[in-house]
Design an enzyme around this catalytic site. Structure first.
Site, short mmCIF file in Angstrom:
data_model
loop_
_atom_site.label_atom_id
_atom_site.label_comp_id
_atom_site.label_asym_id
_atom_site.label_seq_id
_atom_site.Cartn_x
_atom_site.Cartn_y
_atom_site.Cartn_z
N THR A 122 0.86 -1.19 0.00
CA THR A 122 0.00 0.00 0.00
C THR A 122 0.89 1.24 0.00
O THR A 122 1.66 1.44 0.95
CB THR A 122 -0.89 -0.01 1.26
OG1 THR A 122 -1.62 -1.24 1.26
CG2 THR A 122 -1.85 1.16 1.27
N CYS A 262 -3.02 -2.19 8.91
CA CYS A 262 -3.48 -1.40 7.75
C CYS A 262 -4.27 -0.14 8.10
O CYS A 262 -3.83 0.95 7.77
CB CYS A 262 -4.30 -2.30 6.83
SG CYS A 262 -3.29 -3.55 6.04
P1 NAD Z 1 5.19 -7.54 6.70
O1 NAD Z 1 5.93 -6.61 7.58
O2 NAD Z 1 4.48 -8.72 7.29
O3 NAD Z 1 6.18 -8.10 5.56
C1 NAD Z 1 7.07 -7.31 4.87
C2 NAD Z 1 8.29 -8.17 4.52
O4 NAD Z 1 9.15 -7.43 3.66
C3 NAD Z 1 9.13 -8.55 5.74
O5 NAD Z 1 9.27 -9.96 5.79
C4 NAD Z 1 10.47 -7.86 5.48
O6 NAD Z 1 11.59 -8.60 5.97
C5 NAD Z 1 10.49 -7.78 3.98
N1 NAD Z 1 11.42 -6.78 3.43
C6 NAD Z 1 11.65 -5.51 3.84
N2 NAD Z 1 12.57 -4.94 3.07
C7 NAD Z 1 12.92 -5.83 2.13
C8 NAD Z 1 13.83 -5.80 1.04
N3 NAD Z 1 14.55 -4.73 0.75
N4 NAD Z 1 13.93 -6.90 0.28
C9 NAD Z 1 13.21 -8.00 0.55
N5 NAD Z 1 12.33 -8.08 1.57
C10 NAD Z 1 12.19 -7.02 2.35
O7 NAD Z 1 4.17 -6.62 5.89
P2 NAD Z 1 2.72 -7.04 5.31
O8 NAD Z 1 1.71 -7.03 6.39
O9 NAD Z 1 2.88 -8.24 4.45
O10 NAD Z 1 2.41 -5.77 4.40
C11 NAD Z 1 3.09 -5.53 3.18
C12 NAD Z 1 2.37 -4.42 2.45
O11 NAD Z 1 1.04 -4.86 2.08
C13 NAD Z 1 2.17 -3.14 3.24
O12 NAD Z 1 2.28 -2.04 2.38
C14 NAD Z 1 0.76 -3.26 3.75
O13 NAD Z 1 0.16 -2.02 3.99
C15 NAD Z 1 0.07 -3.96 2.60
N6 NAD Z 1 -1.12 -4.73 2.99
C16 NAD Z 1 -1.10 -5.48 4.11
C17 NAD Z 1 -2.22 -6.25 4.45
C18 NAD Z 1 -2.25 -7.08 5.70
O14 NAD Z 1 -3.33 -7.52 6.09
N7 NAD Z 1 -1.12 -7.31 6.36
C19 NAD Z 1 -3.34 -6.24 3.60
C20 NAD Z 1 -3.30 -5.48 2.44
C21 NAD Z 1 -2.18 -4.73 2.13
#
Ligand code: NAD
Length: 443
Positions: A122, A262
């Site tokens: 997002t 979120c």
């Molecule tokens: P999260 O923190 O669970 O996962 C993010 C991952 O990215 C981590 O494992 C981290 O180690 C990895 N990461 C960070 N920098 C990196 C890099 N340079 N190279 C490779 N990996 C890297 O986050 P999430 O909850 O999965 O959310 C991800 C995105 O999706 C956010 O923008 C969030 O707003 C969006 N989103 C989340 C949800 C939800 O329910 N969690 C739903 C819709 C959208």
């Protein structure tokens, strides 16, 4: 079958990558967190998400899903690269794009053939353009082409697999018809509604959707607070209102407000986007303020129930921001438990899955129960913060026997007023009349 790399193996990247493998694509999930990748390689899922372990394992066995921390190699081997890293809230409320920018740079450095670079994270409007610029600036050979696409994710933790496999819509914001077609084809086996638009609109759709849902929650919480003052019951009001198909019954559960990874950050980010564009987004500002106030209402209720919290022992049931997840990001328990401890209470808390994560973030003096009943034993009151089935279905007669005082303060409206009255439990819920008992000393 398409060759896909998903960068960022968190709640979104791991689930969506696995679901793309499930519908037949060849997927490499990458992360910079070596520990996470090692766990996944050995068949251990680093997060709690119902049903995920099974489909990760079946797709790994079929050779369609693999894990690596060699991100460059994964990008080079793929035709479609998803960015699914975190975009956490920065100190000033805006989305922190550090991880997105870092990944865009890595994609650029490894651009060895035409690829579609898809942002699933997002991100504020304009980020797609920034990703395109970063990839272009870092590619070793400027004749190698690429396209950027915004494909925001709408899954919900706790039901993420079903949300992904039965996707309601795939929003595809693209700068070229070629890229839009490739990403539409990728989604074809999901049999979902494909909505193609431009980059900026796709980015805004995600914030608008989350802000609207957050608004529904804050709205019903305001109605709940008014119900308490006029003797109405918000659960009945919400049911009556939700029968109107223009409104719908979803997201009308009054409680202690939204938390999680979120809504809090996305509402703040949208407010920030508005401010940056010289627009006062009044509704979203109110939604955020109401949500903050709603958490604190729980403290008023427990004080009303106990007179003073000082020296009292509170059993807190539920720590995660919602049921069926171990995600503690912006969970109400992280505000409420420290506040109870500061007011001089002792706290024993329980959550079916979130204790390992919660105990890293809660004050050290927080104690933890082994199960619901162990937690309730001898407590002066029970406070419910997450509506896990295990909590909603607890044996209330047993609970009453275990509590020192029969007081339940419920931030999630888990029980009917009638059953609490029949069982002789004093019951403070949200937007409904208080159930008082004769032996309930302080009222
Ligand atoms: P999260 O923190 O669970 O996962 C993010 C991952 O990215 C981590 O494992 C981290 O180690 C990895 N990461 C960070 N920098 C990196 C890099 N340079 N190279 C490779 N990996 C890297 O986050 P999430 O909850 O999965 O959310 C991800 C995105 O999706 C956010 O923008 C969030 O707003 C969006 N989103 C989340 C949800 C939800 O329910 N969690 C739903 C819709 C959208």
């Amino acid at each position: 079958m398409k060759k896909v790399a998903v960068i960022g193996t968190g709640y979104v990247g791991l689930v969506s990558g696995t679901c793309f493998a499930e519908i037949g694509h060849q997927v490499i999930c990458c992360d910079i967190d070596r520990r996470k990748i090692d766990l996944l390689k050995s068949g251990i899922i680093p997060i709690y998400e119902p049903g995920l372990e099974e489909i990760v394992s079946s797709n790994t066995e079929l050779g369609r899903l693999s894990f690596t921390d060699e991100i460059g190699a994964a990008i080079q081997a793929s035709d479609i690269v998803f960015i699914a890293v975190g975009t956490p809230m920065s100190a000033t409320g805006e989305a922190d794009l550090t991880y997105v920018k870092a990944v865009a740079k890595t994609i650029g450095e490894n651009l060895n053939s035409y690829k579609v670079v898809v942002t699933k994270s997002t991100v504020p409007v304009g980020t797609g353009r920034l990703v395109a610029q970063t990839v272009a600036e870092n590619r070793p050979d400027s004749s190698v082409e690429f396209d950027v696409v915004s494909n925001p994710e709408f899954l919900r933790e706790g039901t993420a697999i079903a949300d992904c496999m039965n996707m309601e819509r795939a929003v595809i914001g693209a700068t070229s018809d070629k890229a839009a077609k490739i990403i539409a084809e990728l989604h074809e086996p999901f049999n979902t509604t494909i909505y193609i638009t431009n980059l900026e609109s796709a980015e805004m759709i995600k914030y608008a959707a989350n802000a609207f849902l957050a608004t529904k929650i804050s709205f019903i919480n305001e109605i709940a607070n008014l119900c308490e003052r006029v003797g109405a019951d918000v659960t009945e009001v919400a049911a009556g209102v939700g029968l109107d198909s223009r409104i719908g019954a979803k997201f009308l559960q009054a409680g202690i407000g939204y938390g999680g990874s979120c809504f809090p950050k996305d509402t703040e980010a949208l407010k920030h986007i508005a401010t940056q564009n010289n627009y006062e987004f009044k509704i979203i500002e109110s939604v955020i303020d109401i949500n903050h106030r709603q958490r604190l209402i729980m403290l008023d209720k427990i004080k009303e129930a106990l007179g003073s919290v000082q020296g009292k022992h509170i059993a807190v049931l539920g720590l995660a921001f919602k049921p069926n997840t171990d995600d503690m990001r912006y969970a109400p328990s992280l505000d409420l438990i420290p506040a109870l401890l500061e007011m001089g209470a002792t706290v024993t808390a329980y959550d079916p899955v979130a204790i390992p994560e919660a105990s890293k973030q809660l004050p050290a003096e927080t104690e933890y129960g082994a199960n619901v009943y162990d937690t309730l034993r001898g407590a002066d009151a029970c406070m419910i913060l997450t509506e896990w089935n295990e909590i909603k279905e607890m044996d209330l007669t047993r609970a009453r026997e275990l509590l020192r005082a029969p007081i339940v303060v419920d931030g999630r409206n888990c029980f009917s007023l009638q059953e609490m009255e029949e069982l002789g439990l004093a019951y403070y819920s949200v937007g409904r009349p208080v159930v008082r008992t004769p032996e309930h000393a302080v009222v």
